[in-house]
Design a protein around this motif. Structure first.
Motif, PDB file in Angstrom:
ATOM      1  N   GLN A   1      -6.650  61.310  71.876  1.00 31.65           N
ATOM      2  CA  GLN A   1      -7.808  61.146  71.000  1.00 31.65           C
ATOM      3  C   GLN A   1      -7.479  61.561  69.569  1.00 31.65           C
ATOM      4  N   GLN A   2      -6.684  62.617  69.433  1.00 30.74           N
ATOM      5  CA  GLN A   2      -6.296  63.090  68.095  1.00 30.74           C
ATOM      6  C   GLN A   2      -5.475  62.025  67.369  1.00 30.74           C
ATOM      7  N   ALA A   3      -4.553  61.367  68.096  1.00 34.13           N
ATOM      8  CA  ALA A   3      -3.742  60.304  67.497  1.00 34.13           C
ATOM      9  C   ALA A   3      -4.623  59.116  67.103  1.00 34.13           C
ATOM     10  N   SER A   4      -5.618  58.795  67.940  1.00 29.81           N
ATOM     11  CA  SER A   4      -6.538  57.685  67.644  1.00 29.81           C
ATOM     12  C   SER A   4      -7.385  57.984  66.409  1.00 29.81           C
ATOM     13  N   MET A   5      -7.864  59.224  66.311  1.00 29.22           N
ATOM     14  CA  MET A   5      -8.667  59.611  65.149  1.00 29.22           C
ATOM     15  C   MET A   5      -7.813  59.651  63.882  1.00 29.22           C
ATOM     16  N   ALA A   6      -6.540  60.046  64.049  1.00 32.79           N
ATOM     17  CA  ALA A   6      -5.621  60.041  62.899  1.00 32.79           C
ATOM     18  C   ALA A   6      -5.383  58.612  62.426  1.00 32.79           C
TER      19      ALA A   6
ATOM     20  N   LEU B   1      -1.603  63.487  58.209  1.00 29.70           N
ATOM     21  CA  LEU B   1      -2.845  63.522  58.983  1.00 29.70           C
ATOM     22  C   LEU B   1      -2.706  64.351  60.252  1.00 29.70           C
ATOM     23  N   MET B   2      -1.549  64.247  60.911  1.00 26.45           N
ATOM     24  CA  MET B   2      -1.334  65.044  62.121  1.00 26.45           C
ATOM     25  C   MET B   2      -1.171  66.523  61.773  1.00 26.45           C
ATOM     26  N   ALA B   3      -0.562  66.790  60.600  1.00 25.95           N
ATOM     27  CA  ALA B   3      -0.389  68.184  60.160  1.00 25.95           C
ATOM     28  C   ALA B   3      -1.727  68.831  59.833  1.00 25.95           C
ATOM     29  N   GLU B   4      -2.699  68.010  59.406  1.00 22.30           N
ATOM     30  CA  GLU B   4      -4.028  68.540  59.100  1.00 22.30           C
ATOM     31  C   GLU B   4      -4.766  68.993  60.355  1.00 22.30           C
TER      32      GLU B   4
END
Length: 307
Positions: free
Chosen positions: A112-117, A266-269
């Motif tokens: 889900q985190q990757a999708s939101m990113a 974005l992933m670092a955030e």
């Protein structure tokens, strides 16, 4: 301006629904509201031109006029779509990174985190997920071309009309083949700048459409076939304009478009993904609000009974 565009889009969508659900016969809203007036105009043009080929030239003229009126809208959409495609190509390495992370995700939350990113990547870099398509342009053209189609389908003047020796009331293979070839050339042009991956998925659809048009024109009247030929010429002109515009638009995007946030940024955030606990807290809060409202209502009712 955006608000006006939304209002116009909504208005045309409602009009499209009303017209399409009524069908295309002689008693339909499509024919009575749009088709019949266009048929009258077409007949008037034919009388002005005169001769046995008058109605054929009238079909060509009225189709060309309507296409020319809508051409600026189509070209504007083409520019926006092309710019968006070029931006997507430049953003592709970042998109691939996030897609790879999504595939390798060990948990649902990571996925889900990757999708939101991915959604944030499009938003932060001002890239349109739907490809810069204008729903207003799409909604505008439907009643115009459907109305013209119904006008040609039911116009009384077509019952004994001919054009260059071809009977317009009967199917004409020549018109069908010409229309099919024109749309095939257009499809080939549209594929020239497509990425290899997109060609694999889009090629079949692009080439099926011209074949369907050709088959339909073979079983429809010659007047409909002539309509498809003229429409195909304008569609081909639009594709040629897009073909020659592309290099200039690529230079423009190269100068103006800069990736503001990468996949790594974005992933670092650490984009927060709502957890089951968060959802439970929200549901509990909503339940408490409902319970409080119910309690207050009961108190008010009790007070009224005491009075």
């Amino acid at each position: 301006m955006k608000q006006l565009k939304r209002v116009l889009t909504a208005a045309f969508v409602i009009l499209d629904i009303i017209l399409i659900t009524g069908g295309y016969d002689e008693h339909s809203k499509m024919y009575r509201w749009i088709g019949h007036p266009l048929a009258d105009i077409m007949t008037s043009i034919a009388h002005m031109i005169g001769g046995v080929n008058g109605i054929g030239w009238a079909i060509i003229i009225i189709t060309a006029i309507l296409r020319l009126i809508l051409l600026p809208f189509f070209l504007n959409q083409q520019v926006n779509t092309t710019i968006n495609q070029i931006k997507m190509q430049k953003l592709k390495p970042e998109i691939d990174k996030l897609q790879s992370l999504s595939r390798k995700a060990g948990t649902t939350q990571e996925q889900q985190q990757a999708s939101m990113a991915m959604m944030s990547l499009y938003r932060e870099n001002e890239v349109n997920v739907i490809g810069g398509i204008s729903f207003l342009t799409m909604a505008m053209q439907l009643p115009v071309f459907s109305g013209l189609y119904s006008a040609i389908l039911h116009a009384p003047a077509l019952k004994e009309a001919s054009f260059l020796g071809f009977d317009l009331s009967q199917p004409q293979i020549v018109f069908a083949v010409i229309a099919g070839v024109i749309y095939l050339i257009q499809a080939w042009l549209m594929m020239q700048y497509m990425p290899a991956e997109q060609k694999k998925t889009s090629a079949m659809m692009l080439f099926i459409s011209p074949i369907m048009i050709m088959v339909f024109a073979m079983i429809a009247s010659g007047a409909i076939g002539l309509y498809f030929v003229v429409g195909g010429v304008f569609a081909l002109i639009q594709s040629l304009i897009q073909h020659y515009q592309r290099p200039g638009l690529e230079k423009r995007v190269a100068l103006e478009f800069k990736i503001k946030k990468t996949a790594d940024d974005l992933m670092a955030e650490g984009i927060k993904v709502p957890t089951a606990k968060d959802s439970q807290n929200v549901n509990q809060k909503n339940s408490d609000i409902v319970s409080n409202k119910q309690l207050n209502k009961e108190k008010r009712n009790a007070g009224k009974q005491q009075r």
